[in-house]
Design a protein around this motif. Structure first.
Motif, PDB file in Angstrom:
ATOM      1  N   GLY A 118       0.831  -1.205   0.000  1.00 21.23           N
ATOM      2  CA  GLY A 118       0.000   0.000   0.000  1.00 21.23           C
ATOM      3  C   GLY A 118       0.862   1.250   0.000  1.00 21.23           C
ATOM      4  O   GLY A 118       2.019   1.234  -0.414  1.00 21.23           O
ATOM      5  N   GLU A 119       0.294   2.314   0.494  1.00 12.96           N
ATOM      6  CA  GLU A 119       0.959   3.607   0.476  1.00 12.96           C
ATOM      7  C   GLU A 119       2.133   3.649   1.455  1.00 12.96           C
ATOM      8  O   GLU A 119       1.981   3.353   2.629  1.00 12.96           O
ATOM      9  CB  GLU A 119      -0.073   4.677   0.842  1.00 12.96           C
ATOM     10  N   SER A 120       3.305   4.035   0.966  1.00 17.74           N
ATOM     11  CA  SER A 120       4.481   4.178   1.833  1.00 17.74           C
ATOM     12  C   SER A 120       4.428   5.524   2.557  1.00 17.74           C
ATOM     13  O   SER A 120       3.649   6.406   2.184  1.00 17.74           O
ATOM     14  CB  SER A 120       5.763   4.092   1.005  1.00 17.74           C
ATOM     15  N   GLN A 121       5.259   5.679   3.577  1.00 18.30           N
ATOM     16  CA  GLN A 121       5.307   6.954   4.306  1.00 18.30           C
ATOM     17  C   GLN A 121       5.737   8.089   3.383  1.00 18.30           C
ATOM     18  O   GLN A 121       5.200   9.191   3.437  1.00 18.30           O
ATOM     19  CB  GLN A 121       6.262   6.851   5.499  1.00 18.30           C
ATOM     20  N   ARG A 122       6.700   7.805   2.527  1.00 22.85           N
ATOM     21  CA  ARG A 122       7.170   8.836   1.592  1.00 22.85           C
ATOM     22  C   ARG A 122       6.036   9.270   0.659  1.00 22.85           C
ATOM     23  O   ARG A 122       5.835  10.454   0.410  1.00 22.85           O
ATOM     24  CB  ARG A 122       8.364   8.325   0.794  1.00 22.85           C
ATOM     25  N   ASP A 164       0.490  14.558   0.684  1.00 33.09           N
ATOM     26  CA  ASP A 164       0.092  15.627   1.592  1.00 33.09           C
ATOM     27  C   ASP A 164       0.651  16.971   1.122  1.00 33.09           C
ATOM     28  O   ASP A 164      -0.033  17.992   1.146  1.00 33.09           O
ATOM     29  CB  ASP A 164       0.566  15.316   3.025  1.00 33.09           C
ATOM     30  N   GLY A 165       1.911  16.961   0.675  1.00 30.83           N
ATOM     31  CA  GLY A 165       2.518  18.183   0.141  1.00 30.83           C
ATOM     32  C   GLY A 165       1.800  18.685  -1.096  1.00 30.83           C
ATOM     33  O   GLY A 165       1.574  19.896  -1.249  1.00 30.83           O
ATOM     34  N   PHE A 166       1.419  17.766  -1.990  1.00 28.97           N
ATOM     35  CA  PHE A 166       0.679  18.168  -3.189  1.00 28.97           C
ATOM     36  C   PHE A 166      -0.665  18.786  -2.822  1.00 28.97           C
ATOM     37  O   PHE A 166      -1.095  19.774  -3.425  1.00 28.97           O
ATOM     38  CB  PHE A 166       0.452  16.968  -4.120  1.00 28.97           C
ATOM     39  N   LYS A 167      -1.365  18.205  -1.830  1.00 30.90           N
ATOM     40  CA  LYS A 167      -2.663  18.730  -1.429  1.00 30.90           C
ATOM     41  C   LYS A 167      -2.524  20.122  -0.784  1.00 30.90           C
ATOM     42  O   LYS A 167      -3.354  20.989  -0.994  1.00 30.90           O
ATOM     43  CB  LYS A 167      -3.363  17.766  -0.456  1.00 30.90           C
ATOM     44  N   ARG A 168      -1.436  20.349  -0.019  1.00 32.79           N
ATOM     45  CA  ARG A 168      -1.215  21.671   0.563  1.00 32.79           C
ATOM     46  C   ARG A 168      -0.927  22.682  -0.548  1.00 32.79           C
ATOM     47  O   ARG A 168      -1.402  23.810  -0.509  1.00 32.79           O
ATOM     48  CB  ARG A 168      -0.070  21.625   1.588  1.00 32.79           C
ATOM     49  N   TRP A 169      -0.145  22.278  -1.540  1.00 31.22           N
ATOM     50  CA  TRP A 169       0.169  23.142  -2.683  1.00 31.22           C
ATOM     51  C   TRP A 169      -1.125  23.480  -3.437  1.00 31.22           C
ATOM     52  O   TRP A 169      -1.363  24.626  -3.824  1.00 31.22           O
ATOM     53  CB  TRP A 169       1.175  22.440  -3.579  1.00 31.22           C
TER      54      TRP A 169
END
Length: 197
Positions: free
Chosen positions: A80-84, A90-95
């Motif tokens: 599944g989704e890795s921490q990275r 999350d960074g893309f959503k903040r951007w």
């Protein structure tokens, strides 16, 4: 001083090919993403007439398949989704939130269908669906210059432009108005001869 190494290609032929296939698929995705930026996400390839958005999704699927193959070759189970990946997303959503907070920085370009829908939703005095169709026709002419040149001599080619606009208008604009719009932008050779005579 740079260090020189005797680098050699990956010796495991399957790993070599899995890495190469991932690189190839990533470059194909980059190419169509760039085309979407230049031509528009909702537009079509001028040669194949395949929608850019369809090609993006196909290339995303190809990259994901190549990644899965690489995980399989390396014997790394997909968990599944890795921490990275989570941090990156999350960074893309903040951007995205920052970009949306400044809506006047750049106008969003609508597809012809979206322009028609928007025009239909406005009050009657504000409706200019013909103008939205005309803008789409201009884009079609730019995207298909050879076809546009041929339209002066070939009625079937002229009808292709009419059909493109008719599909978008969805019965909200009379066919005669659409034909007149195409005739204004793509006059037939016989019409030009009659005018000059």
């Amino acid at each position: 001083m740079s260090i020189i190494n005797a680098w050699k290609p990956e010796e495991d032929v399957v790993l070599h090919q899995a890495l190469g296939k991932l690189a190839e698929e990533c470059s194909e995705l980059a190419k169509i993403a760039t085309r979407c930026m230049i031509q528009g996400y909702a537009e079509a390839d001028p040669v194949t007439e395949k929608l850019n958005r369809t090609q993006v999704m196909e290339e995303v699927a190809d990259v994901r398949a190549a990644m899965r193959w690489l995980f399989d070759v390396l014997d790394i189970p997909f968990k599944g989704e890795s921490q990275r990946e989570a941090r990156k997303f999350d960074g893309f959503k903040r951007w995205e939130a920052m970009l949306r907070a400044k809506p006047n920085v750049r106008q969003t370009t609508l597809s012809a269908s979206e322009e028609i829908e928007l025009a239909a939703a406005r009050p009657a005095h504000d409706i200019d669906m013909v103008e939205a169709l005309e803008m789409h026709l201009v884009r079609l002419i730019r995207a298909h210059p050879n076809r546009a040149a041929l339209a002066a001599f070939d009625p079937d080619t002229r009808m292709w432009f009419v059909a493109q606009l008719t599909g978008i208008a969805s019965g909200r604009i009379p066919l005669t108005d659409i034909e007149a719009l195409v005739a204004r932008h793509l006059p037939s050779a016989t019409a030009e001869q009659e005018i000059s005579a």
